[in-house]
Design an enzyme around this catalytic site. Sequence first.
Site, PDB file in Angstrom:
ATOM      1  N   CYS A 291       0.816  -1.216   0.000  1.00  0.00           N
ATOM      2  CA  CYS A 291       0.000   0.000   0.000  1.00  0.00           C
ATOM      3  C   CYS A 291       0.854   1.274   0.000  1.00  0.00           C
ATOM      4  O   CYS A 291       1.516   1.554  -0.992  1.00  0.00           O
ATOM      5  CB  CYS A 291      -0.966  -0.042   1.186  1.00  0.00           C
ATOM      6  SG  CYS A 291      -2.409   0.993   0.947  1.00  0.00           S
TER       7      CYS A 291
ATOM      8  N   HIS B 256      -3.712  -5.913   1.744  1.00  0.00           N
ATOM      9  CA  HIS B 256      -3.679  -6.159   3.178  1.00  0.00           C
ATOM     10  C   HIS B 256      -4.288  -7.541   3.379  1.00  0.00           C
ATOM     11  O   HIS B 256      -4.480  -8.288   2.434  1.00  0.00           O
ATOM     12  CB  HIS B 256      -4.476  -5.096   3.926  1.00  0.00           C
ATOM     13  CG  HIS B 256      -3.987  -3.702   3.700  1.00  0.00           C
ATOM     14  ND1 HIS B 256      -2.823  -3.221   4.238  1.00  0.00           N
ATOM     15  CD2 HIS B 256      -4.507  -2.675   2.977  1.00  0.00           C
ATOM     16  CE1 HIS B 256      -2.646  -1.955   3.866  1.00  0.00           C
ATOM     17  NE2 HIS B 256      -3.648  -1.596   3.095  1.00  0.00           N
TER      18      HIS B 256
HETATM   19 ZN   LIG Z   1      -4.121   0.208   2.014  1.00  0.00          ZN
END
Ligand SMILES: [Zn+2]
Lengths: 433, 244
Positions: B96, B192
Amino acid sequence: MLRTSAAILAGKAVRLAARRRGGGSALPGLVAERIDPRLLATALGGVTGGIVVVSGTNGKTTTTKMLAAIIQAHGRRVFTNPTGSNFTRGVISALLGQVGVTGRLAADVAVLELDEWHALQFAKVVAPTHALLLNVARDQLDRFAEIDTTARLLTTLGQATTDLVVLNRDDSFVARIAPALPDGIQVRYFGVDPDIADQVPALHEADVRFADGYAVPPPTPRDGLLHPADARVFSVRCGETVVGPITLRQRGLAAMINATAAVTMARAVLGSSFHPRLATDALVRVAPPFGRGEVIDVDGQPLELVLVKNPAGFTVALSTYGDEPVSTMVAINDDYADGQDVSWLYDVSFESLRGPGVAMTSGVRAYDMALRLDYDEVPVQEVQPDLEVALGRFLTAYPAGPKRIFCTYTAMMTLRRMLAARYDLPDFGEDAP
Amino acid sequence: MTAKGRITLVHLYPREMSIYGDLGNTRCLAARIRRHGYDCVVHDHHPGMPWPEQAHLFMGGGGQDSGQSRVQDDLAVNADRLRGLAADGVPMVMICGMYQMFGHAFITHDGVELPGLGILDVTTRGQSTRMIGGIVLDTDFGQVVGFENHSGATVLGSGQAPFGRVVVGHGNNGTDGTEGARAHNVIGSYLHGPILPANPAVADALIAAAAEVATGRSFEPEPLDDSLAEQARTRQIARLRKTG
Ligand SMILES: [Zn+2]
């Protein structure tokens, strides 16, 4: 006025219909809100003893119940949203049950539980006189995406409050709201007595919290400080005034801190009428809100349902119960109300369960939970995604001792229904998570 | 020390860049390294701290905006070092926010261009809508499952390989079917979940590369029981493929 009456009548009608269907609590509020957005302001216009908003990530429902109970015990008429429906519409739904068609509420004090976002929406219509700001934690619901965003929402709520704000001195995100408040707003703090704070386990999630430090002023007699005597007994000290000793029906350190917050705010609202004896008596009678440490008698043995919804809450729950001999089940679902992303389970440390192990993991994400435990070297006896099968096996495999089920919101709703059918329990309203 | 050797795992900015359970990747890597019979040292690298003497494997996660701004300076100071290590084949998994910072640049809503490390040939633009939900990929490591939650839309440079192809979900930008990026032994991804515990094949590929970097010998794995991960992974993939 005509419009208000129409709104109330329409809302009441929907409320009645929703009740007959056994449906949710927010729909009637939605209907009334559409018809008269000023409904809230009108209804609360006659409430002169204080409009108190309770907000924060964890403990809103418990704290609101406690605060309302203390104020009621002092003879005040309290309007509150007891279903834990912590959205503005939930408040209006609750209002509809109590106002006449004039739209005026017959109450002295309003104590309202609102999540961070809805508290602000509420404050745009009705300025709270008092705000009790509990804590900021990352919630698995991802409603606000960022912890900093959540903290900003609470700051704005504090700024919209007219008289007095009570802040958590131990949560740096909340404590540092104080310097952002306009002049003339009183500030009080609640928290663990700094003299004994090192004896209390860390209560705030350790990950991604790095608010810049704010030096909280030393406690004054107006602040409430928690003094635990042991795992069950505590008192709240406000200067020379001592509330307690108290043994709550709800177990755990988090509940003690909620009680400390409630006492601090109750003193602010009640002023010189506050009486420690009345507060103690009220607190010991408060029943745990749905799923917050409710104990069910299962063939003579206690079964505790513990709602877990974010890393901070799960961590505190584990540190509260960690060392007791008890059979443990963990049930994780991933519907919207549970949080669809189960990543947060990796921000909780399960090492305290390593010795006793976990008897059963269940729910849609039963295998993810078992895997999580495996990476913390916690032995898991059985994995059974089907909640009904899992519950049956858990209850029959461990007939002789106390049991505990940690569960996400929808898993809890399902388990509670199954247990109610088996053990003839009273019905509960459907709380929002 | 065990005969197989010691692997040092560096978690970059665990306070600032470790949101939504990315810490689970570190927990997973450390546990698996030990289960494979190697010693494991986990080194938390915080902004401004001295660079670790040993570093055989890097993990970085997602963060809030405030977290990203806190690590920017430290990342700039260590940029050449990280680029050198990546070029030498040191394995890295960047999720991310750190994936975005390992690219060329991040361009904010208002057009401000924030330079990245350029280890991965990707460019990310801030968007107002978030891409959230369960995600399934086809990758060189088999099907990979996770949960994405990002507002940045990432575009790969012309020669840049993705980490995977989207089977269910949004991926880099919601349009071109790619997810993440891979160069040398560096994996950048939005997943995630966290990504590694439920996808042990990816974890072991990183560990295999780290073992070589650390010991100069090829990876000597132990047979591990991954039945829980297998159940978690395949059940979630089946659910997501059915619904989405
Ligand atoms: Zn994220």
